[in-house]
Design an enzyme around this catalytic site. Structure first.
Site, PDB file in Angstrom:
ATOM      1  N   HIS A   1       6.216  10.687 -67.394  1.00 38.09           N
ATOM      2  CA  HIS A   1       6.866  11.016 -68.514  1.00 38.09           C
ATOM      3  C   HIS A   1       6.483  12.454 -69.249  1.00 38.09           C
ATOM      4  O   HIS A   1       7.093  13.033 -69.977  1.00 38.09           O
ATOM      5  CB  HIS A   1       7.039   9.843 -69.542  1.00 38.09           C
ATOM      6  CG  HIS A   1       8.143   9.721 -70.304  1.00 38.09           C
ATOM      7  ND1 HIS A   1       9.152  10.762 -70.367  1.00 38.09           N
ATOM      8  CD2 HIS A   1       8.702   8.564 -71.020  1.00 38.09           C
ATOM      9  CE1 HIS A   1      10.222  10.335 -71.288  1.00 38.09           C
ATOM     10  NE2 HIS A   1      10.139   8.933 -71.542  1.00 38.09           N
ATOM     11  N   ASP A  16      23.794  11.368 -53.726  1.00 38.77           N
ATOM     12  CA  ASP A  16      24.260  11.204 -52.344  1.00 38.77           C
ATOM     13  C   ASP A  16      23.164  11.955 -51.496  1.00 38.77           C
ATOM     14  O   ASP A  16      23.423  13.177 -51.362  1.00 38.77           O
ATOM     15  CB  ASP A  16      25.645  11.766 -52.163  1.00 38.77           C
ATOM     16  CG  ASP A  16      26.246  11.338 -50.674  1.00 38.77           C
ATOM     17  OD1 ASP A  16      25.382  10.774 -49.857  1.00 38.77           O
ATOM     18  OD2 ASP A  16      27.273  11.917 -50.268  1.00 38.77           O
TER      19      ASP A  16
END
Length: 444
Positions: A157, A376
């Site tokens: 983070h 994808d």
């Protein structure tokens, strides 16, 4: 046979080309300096990858080579943090794991998701201190015997938020598909604007990771269909907030149900994250890399609750007021000479509010509209994207459903509060508790 996720290999993936010497120091913004030292977790499940034959054996090579190329574009992800000021872009690389899943198929995992089991598909624990002084990114590919793969990713983070994670994944997927033209059309990561507008502060050099308080919690997943979201938006509307967004309506609704489950004394606080890229003056590009988030707060008192038959519209108004206060008194000052002092003032104010409103303090983050269902790698869209259970109390994460219209809410509460929350009939009128995430007919 019992389910088992066994690590069968581990290696380090380095950038495909060395980072030039003049780019070796990736300066933090002060937003990065304030960011918590945890990993952001995400798991993407793909059922339509080959189950056997030569194609399944090509996947690891394709994923590793494309990860290497993507790390060359996002070169800080392969470095190490130095003194909470910058990343030394040493090309040390990212950890890459491969695992074999036995005893269960991917369809069974998605048919009945278990928030605790989902942790097995992540490469590391999300609260490891390595997120601050070790590997900034780790990846795990978990292959199911019957076909399908889970891609688990954890990124520190300190260098990324959900927007940056999305940018990285879309770039990685484009490279994996082998479409040079697609990769060329992707916006390159903006690795300098954030630290230029919000330069790091020497005062935060010595800031070290705060130990986040873990408590006995339970995480639950709830799904809201498009019709239920529309009904919540209509119910939440008022003269002041005539058209609540779906995130406002769901956030306020879960806040209401959580407050009622906690039987709080009437004092409660909500903090909701804000992507500051569009909120500052000047604004930042969506491709800006870093943990570029802030938050607004909304609070209620007992007198507020006593005056309302239905808390939902009032809570949405409180959220609107909190957002307007953030935009007017904080966001407009970001990007100017008062940037750092403004952020410090915001953090100080939020800390004081949390202290006075604990334990009825709730944190909400929206992961909606970041396109994770469009990632994808060459075998189609993911069948499901998920996080996992949490050990941090009163945390809510909103995510898109696969159809892009519905949404999922991951809710973590204390054990006693969750026992009441999950039986709330008002909640169950709008949200389905942990339905199947499998998009097609179930075939064991």
């Amino acid at each position: 046979m019992d389910m088992k996720v066994e690590i069968i290999s581990k290696e380090t993936i380095k950038p495909s080309s060395p980072t030039p010497a003049h780019l070796r120091r990736f300066a933090f913004s002060f937003f990065d300096q304030f960011a918590p030292s945890v990993y952001i977790p995400l798991v993407l499940f793909y059922a339509d990858t080959p189950g056997d034959g030569p194609e399944i054996h090509e996947i690891p090579g394709r994923m590793k080579s494309s990860l290497s190329e993507t790390l060359a574009r996002f070169y800080p992800f392969a470095g190490r943090i130095v003194d909470n000021l910058c990343v030394d872009c040493t090309d040390d690389g990212a950890d890459y794991f491969e695992a074999q899943v036995t005893g269960i198929g991917i369809r069974e995992i998605l048919q009945s998701p278990d928030p605790d089991v989902l942790k097995l598909f992540l490469p590391v624990d999300i609260d490891l201190p390595e997120s601050f002084h070790g590997r900034l990114m780790s990846v795990q590919l978990s292959f199911f015997n019957s076909g399908g793969v889970a891609v688990g990713i954890c990124v520190s983070h300190k260098i990324a938020d959900t927007s940056t994670l999305s940018s990285f994944l879309h770039s990685w997927a484009a490279v994996a598909r082998g479409g040079d033209s697609v990769v060329a059309e992707l916006p390159g990561p903006d690795l300098s604007t954030a630290s230029t507008l919000f330069p790091p502060s020497e005062a935060l050099r010595s800031l070290r990771p705060a130990k986040m308080l873990k408590q006995k919690c339970q995480s639950r997943r709830y799904c809201f269909g498009p019709a239920e979201i529309a009904a919540l938006q209509a119910r939440a509307a008022s003269a002041i907030a005539a058209q609540p967004t779906r995130v406002e309506a769901m956030s306020a609704f879960i806040w209401k149900c959580a407050m009622e489950a906690a039987a709080s004394s009437g004092r409660s606080l909500l903090a909701q994250t804000v992507n500051i890229r569009k909120r500052t003056e000047p604004s930042l590009a969506p491709s800006s890399v870093g943990c570029l988030i802030s938050y607004f707060t909304a609070k209620v008192h007992e007198k507020d609750e006593q005056q309302e038959k239905d808390l939902l519209p009032m809570l949405v108004v409180k959220m609107r007021e909190g957002m307007e206060d953030f935009l007017e008194n904080y966001a407009k000052k970001l990007g100017g000479l008062e940037s750092f002092s403004t952020m410090c003032e915001l953090n100080k104010r939020a800390g004081e509010l949390v202290t006075t409103h604990r334990p009825s303090f709730y944190s909400v983050t929206s992961w909606c509209r970041f396109g994770f269902y469009e990632v994808d790698f060459g075998w189609g869209r993911p069948d499901w994207t998920s996080i996992c259970s949490s050990e941090y109390k009163n945390v809510v994460v909103l995510m898109d459903a696969r159809d892009g219209l519905g949404a999922e809410a991951w809710v973590t509460l204390g054990e006693a509060e969750m026992a009441v929350f999950e039986k709330d009939q008002d909640l169950l009128r709008y949200a389905a508790p942990n339905p199947s995430a499998w998009p097609g007919p179930f075939e064991p």
